[in-house]
Design an enzyme around this catalytic site. Sequence first.
Site, PDB file in Angstrom:
ATOM      1  N   ASP A 167      31.829  70.207  57.225  1.00  0.00           N
ATOM      2  CA  ASP A 167      32.334  71.281  58.070  1.00  0.00           C
ATOM      3  C   ASP A 167      31.689  72.619  57.740  1.00  0.00           C
ATOM      4  O   ASP A 167      31.084  72.799  56.672  1.00  0.00           O
ATOM      5  CB  ASP A 167      33.862  71.394  57.959  1.00  0.00           C
ATOM      6  CG  ASP A 167      34.322  71.846  56.579  1.00  0.00           C
ATOM      7  OD1 ASP A 167      33.773  71.350  55.572  1.00  0.00           O
ATOM      8  OD2 ASP A 167      35.229  72.701  56.497  1.00  0.00           O
TER       9      ASP A 167
ATOM     10  N   GLU B  79      36.377  71.131  53.984  1.00  0.00           N
ATOM     11  CA  GLU B  79      36.269  71.842  52.705  1.00  0.00           C
ATOM     12  C   GLU B  79      36.456  73.331  52.878  1.00  0.00           C
ATOM     13  O   GLU B  79      37.060  74.002  52.035  1.00  0.00           O
ATOM     14  CB  GLU B  79      34.909  71.542  52.064  1.00  0.00           C
ATOM     15  CG  GLU B  79      34.744  72.055  50.635  1.00  0.00           C
ATOM     16  CD  GLU B  79      34.221  73.493  50.544  1.00  0.00           C
ATOM     17  OE1 GLU B  79      34.210  74.056  49.442  1.00  0.00           O
ATOM     18  OE2 GLU B  79      33.805  74.046  51.590  1.00  0.00           O
TER      19      GLU B  79
END
Length: 400
Positions: A78, A170
């Site tokens: 991400d 994350e």
Amino acid sequence: MRACERLLRYIAYDTASDASSQTCPSTQKQLALAQALAGELLDLGLDDAHVDEYGYVYATLPANRKDLPVIGLIAHMDTVDVVPSANVQPAFIAYAGGPVTLKNGDVLTPERYPGLEARAGKTLIVTDGNTLLGADDKAGVAEIMTALEALVSDPSLPHGTVKVAFTPDEEIGRGADKFDVEGFGADFAYTVDGGDVGSIEFENFNAASAVYTIHGVSVHPGSAKGRMVNANSVACELNALFPRDEVPERTEGYEGFFHLCDLRGSVETCVMHYIIRDHDRERFEARKRLCAAIAARVNERYGEGTMELKLVDSYYNMREVIEAHMDIIRRAENAYRAVGVTPVHEPIRGGTDGSRLSFMGLPCPNLGTGGLNFHSRHELIAIEDMDAMSAMLVRLLTAA
């Protein structure tokens, strides 16, 4: 395929996560990259590669030497959503030093971006200045993939079992939430996530969040004397009770801080969101006690119930765990030196999935990727640094 070529493929996927979402992954668009990565791993011959129900990609490269440890490599898919992340337009710059001008006219200077000048003589991948690049952490993904390809392509390279994981979310602090440590099965692991090539990070902040909810009393301003309690004004008083120099913009290195991230309110109600950070556990606990004392002081002045405090720990300094496993730090140092890179230890002024994973039973320091200016439209990475990092990972995995 070189790591930079893979990076250019991966940044075509918009994978911004979303802290307001209650799902895992927080955004469905992360799954498109997850599926593509699982397919690439299968093509490399990692036959168990798959995407689990939470959007995590797992795969195993079987050992060709049984006496070597089982090592994990982890990177996140991400990106942040604080700047635009879709339709990334990369460009290449043969950097000779000095300022860098992006396509939209933004100028990156060595004075404003320390570390830029150190990349003189290298080829930089930058954006057009309108989006982030996504090297955080698609560069880590690309470098891991390139190292795996090197091992698969040359059976003479001795390696133990290699476990690979690419994680969602994350950037919103949830990358380890659904991580299957037991199923992963590594003896130890490394996140490959940000920082200069050469960096080995095994000290991070202890972290907590503090949310103050202030309950005021709204009365017509013309008749408010002695009756109104303006929650916004109370919020200003509360913030003034914190040490004025212990904030992010006035601290560095091992210095901790209190950070007011968000303040929203009216006369009746005001909510303030702070984060608390310190590398030292005792000082960290003292900071939390100060937060509680400030809430008590406000209630003493304005009446019990005026102030509510929700104080929650987020993660802890992984050094507490890694100190018992310094052999994995030495392993990383030796791998860097083997490819001509000087290893550097720096404290992380933030958090990492490796911290939480370490406390979950998987010792997991962090390695650099070569990137600079993360979470920014001015993000960049050097092709040569990605090559060096890929080579370092090969040495890390093949060392006896």
